[in-house]
Design a protein around this motif. Structure first.
Motif, short mmCIF file in Angstrom:
data_model
loop_
_atom_site.label_atom_id
_atom_site.label_comp_id
_atom_site.label_asym_id
_atom_site.label_seq_id
_atom_site.Cartn_x
_atom_site.Cartn_y
_atom_site.Cartn_z
N SER A 1 0.70 -0.79 -0.36
CA SER A 1 -0.05 -0.12 -0.24
C SER A 1 1.15 1.40 0.15
O SER A 1 0.38 2.08 -0.54
N ALA A 2 1.95 1.15 0.67
CA ALA A 2 2.47 2.47 1.06
C ALA A 2 3.30 2.70 -0.49
O ALA A 2 3.45 4.16 -1.37
N TYR A 3 3.50 1.61 -0.72
CA TYR A 3 4.42 2.02 -2.37
C TYR A 3 3.65 1.94 -3.51
O TYR A 3 3.62 2.73 -4.55
N CYS A 4 2.68 2.05 -3.43
CA CYS A 4 1.74 2.29 -4.21
C CYS A 4 1.46 3.52 -4.04
O CYS A 4 1.33 4.37 -5.09
N ALA A 5 1.08 3.49 -3.15
CA ALA A 5 1.36 5.60 -3.17
C ALA A 5 2.11 6.32 -3.22
O ALA A 5 1.17 7.45 -4.24
N GLU B 1 3.07 17.90 -8.98
CA GLU B 1 3.18 19.12 -10.04
C GLU B 1 4.48 19.26 -10.99
O GLU B 1 5.35 18.81 -10.69
N GLU B 2 4.45 19.74 -12.69
CA GLU B 2 5.56 19.57 -13.40
C GLU B 2 6.31 20.52 -12.73
O GLU B 2 6.19 22.20 -12.21
N PRO B 3 7.26 20.86 -12.21
CA PRO B 3 8.26 21.17 -12.19
C PRO B 3 9.33 22.62 -12.98
O PRO B 3 9.27 22.15 -13.81
N ASN B 4 8.80 24.34 -12.62
CA ASN B 4 9.92 25.02 -14.02
C ASN B 4 11.55 24.68 -13.37
O ASN B 4 12.14 24.47 -12.45
N SER B 5 11.90 25.07 -14.61
CA SER B 5 13.45 25.22 -13.85
C SER B 5 13.94 26.04 -13.02
O SER B 5 15.27 26.19 -12.56
N HIS B 6 13.35 26.73 -12.03
CA HIS B 6 13.76 27.43 -10.85
C HIS B 6 13.13 26.68 -9.56
O HIS B 6 13.81 27.00 -8.71
N VAL B 7 12.90 25.44 -9.89
CA VAL B 7 12.85 24.79 -8.60
C VAL B 7 13.03 23.58 -8.66
O VAL B 7 12.79 23.01 -9.36
N VAL B 8 13.82 22.88 -7.62
CA VAL B 8 14.27 21.81 -7.54
C VAL B 8 12.95 20.91 -6.92
O VAL B 8 12.09 21.16 -6.68
N GLU B 9 13.32 19.84 -7.85
CA GLU B 9 12.26 18.82 -8.31
C GLU B 9 11.56 17.82 -6.64
O GLU B 9 13.17 17.40 -6.12
N GLN B 10 11.07 17.52 -6.77
CA GLN B 10 10.83 17.04 -5.35
C GLN B 10 9.82 15.40 -5.90
O GLN B 10 9.34 15.71 -6.39
N ARG B 11 10.42 14.88 -4.85
CA ARG B 11 9.73 13.12 -4.89
C ARG B 11 8.54 12.92 -3.74
O ARG B 11 9.44 13.26 -2.20
N VAL B 12 7.88 12.30 -3.29
CA VAL B 12 7.59 11.50 -2.31
C VAL B 12 7.72 10.58 -1.54
O VAL B 12 8.53 9.55 -3.19
N GLU B 13 8.76 10.71 -0.91
CA GLU B 13 9.39 9.95 -0.63
C GLU B 13 8.62 8.51 0.42
O GLU B 13 7.30 8.65 1.12
N TRP B 14 9.05 7.01 -0.17
CA TRP B 14 8.70 6.29 1.23
C TRP B 14 8.34 6.17 2.07
O TRP B 14 6.93 5.35 2.15
N LEU B 15 9.36 6.31 2.77
CA LEU B 15 8.48 6.20 4.32
C LEU B 15 8.13 6.87 4.43
O LEU B 15 6.95 7.37 5.61
#
Length: 215
Positions: free
Chosen positions: A86-90, A100-114
């Protein structure tokens, strides 16, 4: 003498008790599972695995088989896998479709598995309280026959499931780089649509699940 020996061998094989029948039947009967011993095994498999296999020798001496005759280990592993999946799927869903699509001035962020696992655990706890604690104390009323017990039981499950998905929504909505987090609220609508149908046909989820657990 050879035919006699062969016939004895065939007779012995026919009289041998089937191993999988009782094993599979115990999967749906929690009262026959040794949950405490299973957790003891899991802990010692990580800390002192030799002790576990020493007990396997004792099991052979007492039960005359090497394999476990208790499916509790498999059942608990499956539950752990369900939670982890469930956590992996989420995490996969949010990273693949809700960011959201990051623009060139924003550091790309991702949802951490933890973090996804934290959200799942946070959401599961109130549902656990409702379906395992509150339902336990109300079970004498909920297992009765009739419209009112079925209504109350369904409402209890609706609240628990809806609150679980609502907390999922809150957990991901707080992340500023996610979009369309209302996706996590969609299952609530499905539950609200199905619950009146369950009530009308007299389905009592409390009685159903308790019958699975205790026969």
């Amino acid at each position: 003498m050879l035919p006699t020996t062969a016939s004895k061998g065939r007779g012995a094989s026919r009289s041998a008790p089937p191993l999988f029948g009782p094993y599979l039947r115990r999967i749906v009967k929690w009262q026959q599972m040794d949950i405490e011993y299973t957790f003891w095994q899991m802990v010692h498999l990580c800390t002192s695995p030799k002790v576990v296999y020493q007990h396997t020798k004792y099991h052979k001496q007492t039960k005359n088989q090497w394999a476990r005759d208790d499916p509790a280990f498999v059942v608990i592993l499956i539950l752990f896998l369900v939670f982890a999946t469930s956590a992996y799927c989420a995490a996969f869903l949010t990273n693949s479709y809700l960011r959201e699509e990051p623009n060139s001035h924003v550091v790309e962020q991702r949802v951490e598995w933890l973090y996804a696992f934290d959200v799942h655990c946070n959401s599961f706890f109130p549902a656990f309280v409702i379906l395992y604690v509150v339902q336990y104390f109300l079970s004498p009323l909920l297992v009765a026959h009739g419209f009112f017990p079925a209504l109350l039981s369904n409402l209890l499950f609706v609240v628990a499931i809806s609150y679980y998905h609502y907390l999922n929504f809150l957990g991901y909505d707080v992340l500023p780089f996610l979009d369309r987090t209302t996706f996590f609220l969609y299952p609530i609508g499905l539950v609200i649509i199905l619950s009146p149908l369950m009530i009308l046909i007299g389905f009592n989820p409390t009685r159903y699940f308790l019958s699975l657990y205790f026969g």
